[in-house]
Design a protein around this motif. Structure first.
Motif, PDB file in Angstrom:
ATOM      1  N   ALA A   1       0.808  -1.225   0.000  1.00  0.00           N
ATOM      2  CA  ALA A   1       0.000   0.000   0.000  1.00  0.00           C
ATOM      3  C   ALA A   1       0.839   1.272   0.000  1.00  0.00           C
ATOM      4  N   PRO A   2       1.883   1.412   0.808  1.00  0.00           N
ATOM      5  CA  PRO A   2       2.646   2.659   0.773  1.00  0.00           C
ATOM      6  C   PRO A   2       3.701   2.734  -0.327  1.00  0.00           C
ATOM      7  N   THR A   3       4.027   1.630  -0.979  1.00  0.00           N
ATOM      8  CA  THR A   3       5.099   1.660  -1.975  1.00  0.00           C
ATOM      9  C   THR A   3       4.714   2.493  -3.193  1.00  0.00           C
ATOM     10  N   VAL A   4       3.542   2.254  -3.755  1.00  0.00           N
ATOM     11  CA  VAL A   4       3.145   2.976  -4.971  1.00  0.00           C
ATOM     12  C   VAL A   4       2.920   4.468  -4.712  1.00  0.00           C
ATOM     13  N   PRO A   5       2.138   4.868  -3.691  1.00  0.00           N
ATOM     14  CA  PRO A   5       2.008   6.316  -3.452  1.00  0.00           C
ATOM     15  C   PRO A   5       3.324   6.965  -3.067  1.00  0.00           C
ATOM     16  N   GLY A   6       4.175   6.227  -2.343  1.00  0.00           N
ATOM     17  CA  GLY A   6       5.481   6.776  -1.985  1.00  0.00           C
ATOM     18  C   GLY A   6       6.343   7.040  -3.203  1.00  0.00           C
ATOM     19  N   ILE A   7       6.281   6.146  -4.194  1.00  0.00           N
ATOM     20  CA  ILE A   7       7.024   6.342  -5.437  1.00  0.00           C
ATOM     21  C   ILE A   7       6.486   7.549  -6.187  1.00  0.00           C
ATOM     22  N   LEU A   8       5.170   7.671  -6.272  1.00  0.00           N
ATOM     23  CA  LEU A   8       4.570   8.814  -6.976  1.00  0.00           C
ATOM     24  C   LEU A   8       4.889  10.135  -6.277  1.00  0.00           C
ATOM     25  N   LEU A   9       4.783  10.171  -4.953  1.00  0.00           N
ATOM     26  CA  LEU A   9       5.116  11.391  -4.216  1.00  0.00           C
ATOM     27  C   LEU A   9       6.614  11.691  -4.294  1.00  0.00           C
ATOM     28  N   GLY A  10       7.429  10.636  -4.282  1.00  0.00           N
ATOM     29  CA  GLY A  10       8.872  10.834  -4.448  1.00  0.00           C
ATOM     30  C   GLY A  10       9.203  11.415  -5.812  1.00  0.00           C
ATOM     31  N   PHE A  11       8.497  10.950  -6.848  1.00  0.00           N
ATOM     32  CA  PHE A  11       8.690  11.521  -8.180  1.00  0.00           C
ATOM     33  C   PHE A  11       8.305  12.997  -8.196  1.00  0.00           C
ATOM     34  N   CYS A  12       7.176  13.324  -7.587  1.00  0.00           N
ATOM     35  CA  CYS A  12       6.726  14.725  -7.572  1.00  0.00           C
ATOM     36  C   CYS A  12       7.721  15.629  -6.842  1.00  0.00           C
ATOM     37  N   THR A  13       8.187  15.200  -5.684  1.00  0.00           N
ATOM     38  CA  THR A  13       9.138  16.043  -4.950  1.00  0.00           C
ATOM     39  C   THR A  13      10.463  16.165  -5.692  1.00  0.00           C
ATOM     40  N   THR A  14      10.912  15.081  -6.309  1.00  0.00           N
ATOM     41  CA  THR A  14      12.158  15.147  -7.079  1.00  0.00           C
ATOM     42  C   THR A  14      11.998  16.050  -8.296  1.00  0.00           C
ATOM     43  N   TRP A  15      10.878  15.946  -8.973  1.00  0.00           N
ATOM     44  CA  TRP A  15      10.632  16.768 -10.151  1.00  0.00           C
ATOM     45  C   TRP A  15      10.553  18.243  -9.783  1.00  0.00           C
ATOM     46  N   ILE A  16       9.864  18.545  -8.681  1.00  0.00           N
ATOM     47  CA  ILE A  16       9.729  19.949  -8.254  1.00  0.00           C
ATOM     48  C   ILE A  16      11.078  20.514  -7.842  1.00  0.00           C
ATOM     49  N   THR A  17      11.832  19.785  -7.033  1.00  0.00           N
ATOM     50  CA  THR A  17      13.122  20.313  -6.575  1.00  0.00           C
ATOM     51  C   THR A  17      14.136  20.414  -7.709  1.00  0.00           C
ATOM     52  N   ALA A  18      14.022  19.587  -8.751  1.00  0.00           N
ATOM     53  CA  ALA A  18      14.951  19.663  -9.881  1.00  0.00           C
ATOM     54  C   ALA A  18      14.699  20.903 -10.732  1.00  0.00           C
ATOM     55  N   ARG A  19      13.498  21.439 -10.714  1.00  0.00           N
ATOM     56  CA  ARG A  19      13.129  22.574 -11.559  1.00  0.00           C
ATOM     57  C   ARG A  19      13.331  23.936 -10.881  1.00  0.00           C
ATOM     58  N   LEU A  20      13.700  23.932  -9.614  1.00  0.00           N
ATOM     59  CA  LEU A  20      13.800  25.191  -8.881  1.00  0.00           C
ATOM     60  C   LEU A  20      15.246  25.645  -8.758  1.00  0.00           C
ATOM     61  N   GLN A  21      15.414  26.961  -8.628  1.00  0.00           N
ATOM     62  CA  GLN A  21      16.761  27.523  -8.547  1.00  0.00           C
ATOM     63  C   GLN A  21      17.339  27.405  -7.138  1.00  0.00           C
ATOM     64  N   HIS A  22      16.572  27.726  -6.141  1.00  0.00           N
ATOM     65  CA  HIS A  22      17.055  27.680  -4.756  1.00  0.00           C
ATOM     66  C   HIS A  22      16.610  26.366  -4.117  1.00  0.00           C
ATOM     67  N   LYS A  23      17.205  25.283  -4.594  1.00  0.00           N
ATOM     68  CA  LYS A  23      16.772  23.946  -4.212  1.00  0.00           C
ATOM     69  C   LYS A  23      16.937  23.686  -2.717  1.00  0.00           C
ATOM     70  N   GLY A  24      18.073  24.032  -2.178  1.00  0.00           N
ATOM     71  CA  GLY A  24      18.362  23.731  -0.777  1.00  0.00           C
ATOM     72  C   GLY A  24      17.398  24.410   0.178  1.00  0.00           C
ATOM     73  N   LEU A  25      17.168  25.687  -0.038  1.00  0.00           N
ATOM     74  CA  LEU A  25      16.265  26.436   0.835  1.00  0.00           C
ATOM     75  C   LEU A  25      14.835  25.917   0.714  1.00  0.00           C
ATOM     76  N   LEU A  26      14.364  25.733  -0.502  1.00  0.00           N
ATOM     77  CA  LEU A  26      12.994  25.266  -0.697  1.00  0.00           C
ATOM     78  C   LEU A  26      12.820  23.844  -0.182  1.00  0.00           C
ATOM     79  N   ALA A  27      13.804  23.001  -0.416  1.00  0.00           N
ATOM     80  CA  ALA A  27      13.718  21.630   0.083  1.00  0.00           C
ATOM     81  C   ALA A  27      13.641  21.620   1.609  1.00  0.00           C
ATOM     82  N   SER A  28      14.424  22.467   2.246  1.00  0.00           N
ATOM     83  CA  SER A  28      14.380  22.545   3.709  1.00  0.00           C
ATOM     84  C   SER A  28      13.017  23.025   4.195  1.00  0.00           C
ATOM     85  N   ILE A  29      12.461  24.026   3.530  1.00  0.00           N
ATOM     86  CA  ILE A  29      11.142  24.538   3.918  1.00  0.00           C
ATOM     87  C   ILE A  29      10.075  23.477   3.705  1.00  0.00           C
TER      88      ILE A  29
END
Length: 178
Positions: free
Chosen positions: A121-149
């Motif tokens: 049950a948690p594997t598939v949603p975790g993969i999808l949410l992991g993809f979303c967070t990775t995709w969002i952080t890869a597209r941003l300029q201030h990755k470290g600050l935004l990732a921390s927030i």
């Protein structure tokens, strides 16, 4: 950590539910706890393991298909969740067997099914949410600050959820019929 947390919660929660006459909710609630913890672990692991590009060029240069590489990494995430959920469910199943009056073959079969299926049950949603967070952080300029927030906000939600889960036994004892 999984054995310790589950052991403490299982004994206390099992006693409370047994006194309130609601022990049939014990395994489903503790399985939900295991699934939520595995979801949180998968969310953090999926970003680096599946979508982080550290070893993709090396793995994709091997004489195996890209699907096989992806399947092996997803299997690794499932096995990680399986180990965590299996360790989490050991004290739960021990308390269930002790409180319910013994262990028979049907109980062992149901316990094995729970331990094998809860990590799915948690594997598939975790993969999808992991993809979303990775995709969002890869597209941003201030990755470290935004990732921390974002992680701070996420942990805030996790803490609020944990506080609500800690109130669950009290609420169940106050209103057994509900």
């Amino acid at each position: 950590i999984a054995l310790y947390m589950s052991g403490v919660y299982s004994v206390l929660f099992g006693q409370l539910l047994s006194e309130a006459g609601l022990f049939e909710f014990f395994v489903p609630v503790m399985s939900t706890y295991a699934g939520l913890m595995a979801l949180m672990l998968t969310l953090f692991a999926a970003g680096g393991l599946l979508f982080g590009g550290k070893d993709h060029d090396l793995m994709l240069s091997l004489p195996v298909s890209a699907f096989s590489v992806l399947l092996s990494k997803v299997t690794a995430l499932y096995l990680e969740n399986l180990v965590f959920c299996g360790l989490w469910m050991l004290p739960v199943l021990f308390v269930q067997g002790r409180t319910a009056g013994g262990v028979d073959a049907l109980f062992v079969l149901r316990a094995a099914a729970v331990v094998l299926l809860v990590p799915l049950a948690p594997t598939v949603p975790g993969i999808l949410l992991g993809f979303c967070t990775t995709w969002i952080t890869a597209r941003l300029q201030h990755k470290g600050l935004l990732a921390s927030i974002l992680y701070f906000i996420f942990f805030g939600f996790v803490m609020l959820g944990a506080l609500q889960f800690n109130r669950l036994p009290q609420l169940m004892a106050q209103n057994p019929a509900g």
